[in-house]
Write an enzyme that holds these catalytic residues in place. Sequence first.
Site, short mmCIF file in Angstrom:
data_model
loop_
_atom_site.label_atom_id
_atom_site.label_comp_id
_atom_site.label_asym_id
_atom_site.label_seq_id
_atom_site.Cartn_x
_atom_site.Cartn_y
_atom_site.Cartn_z
N GLU A 93 -26.62 6.21 -9.63
CA GLU A 93 -25.54 5.48 -8.97
C GLU A 93 -25.95 5.05 -7.56
OE1 GLU A 93 -22.15 8.02 -11.37
OE2 GLU A 93 -22.11 8.06 -9.19
N CYS A 106 -25.87 2.56 -0.29
CA CYS A 106 -26.30 3.96 -0.37
C CYS A 106 -27.07 4.14 -1.68
CB CYS A 106 -25.07 4.87 -0.31
SG CYS A 106 -25.47 6.62 -0.41
N CYS A 113 -30.50 16.51 -8.62
CA CYS A 113 -31.16 17.12 -7.46
C CYS A 113 -31.36 18.60 -7.76
CB CYS A 113 -30.32 16.95 -6.20
SG CYS A 113 -31.09 17.66 -4.73
N CYS A 117 -27.11 22.53 -3.35
CA CYS A 117 -26.20 22.85 -2.25
C CYS A 117 -24.81 23.11 -2.85
CB CYS A 117 -26.13 21.71 -1.25
SG CYS A 117 -27.71 21.31 -0.50
N CYS A 120 -22.11 20.24 -3.13
CA CYS A 120 -22.52 18.91 -3.59
C CYS A 120 -22.49 18.84 -5.11
CB CYS A 120 -23.93 18.60 -3.09
SG CYS A 120 -24.59 17.05 -3.70
N CYS A 335 -19.43 10.78 -0.50
CA CYS A 335 -20.61 11.63 -0.24
C CYS A 335 -20.56 12.88 -1.09
CB CYS A 335 -20.64 12.08 1.21
SG CYS A 335 -20.66 10.76 2.39
N1 SAH Z 1 -30.37 15.18 -0.38
C1 SAH Z 1 -30.25 14.49 0.85
C2 SAH Z 1 -29.72 13.11 0.67
C3 SAH Z 1 -28.32 13.04 0.10
S1 SAH Z 1 -27.30 12.67 1.41
C4 SAH Z 1 -29.41 15.31 1.81
O1 SAH Z 1 -28.77 16.26 1.37
O2 SAH Z 1 -29.44 15.01 3.00
C5 SAH Z 1 -25.79 13.31 0.90
C6 SAH Z 1 -25.00 13.73 2.12
O3 SAH Z 1 -23.69 14.04 1.69
C7 SAH Z 1 -25.59 14.98 2.77
O4 SAH Z 1 -25.49 14.88 4.17
C8 SAH Z 1 -24.67 16.08 2.29
O5 SAH Z 1 -24.63 17.13 3.22
C9 SAH Z 1 -23.37 15.34 2.12
N2 SAH Z 1 -22.49 15.91 1.09
C10 SAH Z 1 -22.86 16.50 -0.06
N3 SAH Z 1 -21.78 16.89 -0.75
C11 SAH Z 1 -20.70 16.56 -0.02
C12 SAH Z 1 -19.30 16.68 -0.20
N4 SAH Z 1 -18.77 17.24 -1.31
N5 SAH Z 1 -18.48 16.22 0.75
C13 SAH Z 1 -18.98 15.61 1.86
N6 SAH Z 1 -20.29 15.43 2.08
C14 SAH Z 1 -21.14 15.92 1.16
FE1 SF4 Z 2 -29.36 17.69 -3.19
FE2 SF4 Z 2 -26.77 17.27 -2.77
FE3 SF4 Z 2 -28.07 19.17 -1.41
FE4 SF4 Z 2 -28.57 16.59 -0.87
S1 SF4 Z 2 -26.63 17.63 -0.56
S2 SF4 Z 2 -30.07 18.25 -1.14
S3 SF4 Z 2 -28.33 15.70 -2.94
S4 SF4 Z 2 -27.73 19.14 -3.63
#
Ligand code: SAH
Ligand code: SF4
Length: 341
Positions: A93, A106, A113, A117, A120, A335
């Site tokens: 996506e 984006c 991934c 986290c 996420c 995000c």
């Molecule tokens: N993997 C990389 C690139 C993805 S960016 C990274 O983690 O930086 C995705 C961004 O969205 C990251 O800054 C992450 O911290 C944020 N993110 C992930 N899950 C989220 C959520 N449920 N609500 C708000 N931000 C989130």
């Molecule tokens: Fe992976 Fe989501 Fe963590 Fe970014 S925020 S490193 S996409 S698990």
Amino acid sequence: MENKESIKNLTPEDLREAVKSCGEPAFRAKQIERWLWRGLAGSFDEMTDLSKGLREKLGQTHNVDALTLDKEIKSSDGSRKFIFNLYDGAKIESVLIPADGLRTLCVSSQCGCALACGFCLTGRRGLIRNLTAGEILDQIILARRALRPDDALTNIVMMGMGEPLMNFDSVAQALKVITGESGMGMSYRRITVSTSGIIRKMGDFGRLGLAKLAVSLNSPDNEIRSQIMPVNKKNPLPDLMAACRRHPLRPRERITFEYVMLDGVNDAESDARALAALVADIPCKINLIPFNEFPGAKYRTPPGDRVDRFRRVLLNNNIDALVRQSRGADISAACGCLGGE
Ligand code: SAH
Ligand code: SF4
């Protein structure tokens, strides 16, 4: 479509070789690049200044597009989510976000991934696979095809699915095309790559110098960060901050720190003070992202006034901070919510 390799996966050198092996002079590669990256061509037949023979030979071994558009979903806030098919049936996506006269795409760097986290949704299903350079680039090409010609993309953020620095080679190859003169010719200032903090690749990324750096910090506390981001166990916060201090910055360039705000986890005023102290000597700005909730999530979004107070503490400590309201919540494009279907 047949499962041939996309010509967009070839480096400029590979493309020249491919053209030569069809018995044509290498400069034809430049014409092809113009069709791919500026002309948005979707077939060899559109490349009308190439001989029919060359078009046919290339078509025997290569596809043009690396992705097909599965569907496009429009949000009530004006953002648009593109769902693309990979040739092996997986989906990725991208999200187009129009705001303040900019049109930001984006882009995803991986399907899924591996870093899991806790906040996420993308990380829930694990890593399906790395994207090829062509698959990264085609998200941009296919989005541009869907836009009106006078609505060019102004910015690209690699903040979609996946961890870009875990797919460094393809990301680097794609950045060369995005910023290259015989590619899309965009300025590095308009491209941002976000990492969860893969320290061993940050040096290479800095030396490449083809995009700005964003780092998902999410806590000023090493223990808490390990709890919410398992990647912190092998890339501990003090080492990550040292890597950020080593990152080369051009005049007026700053690192962006992303900070997902989780109710009761990292949103106290004491966290804001610790965060301000942590980044005090780094030219930076902080993007506060109130947590986007999804079904089954174990975190909650903090109340708005707590987010505002957190920001005020940062500002009072001379740290530039913005609250980034995620867009596209109604279409699961916010995000951390990509790839959750
Ligand atoms: N993997 C990389 C690139 C993805 S960016 C990274 O983690 O930086 C995705 C961004 O969205 C990251 O800054 C992450 O911290 C944020 N993110 C992930 N899950 C989220 C959520 N449920 N609500 C708000 N931000 C989130
Ligand atoms: Fe992976 Fe989501 Fe963590 Fe970014 S925020 S490193 S996409 S698990």
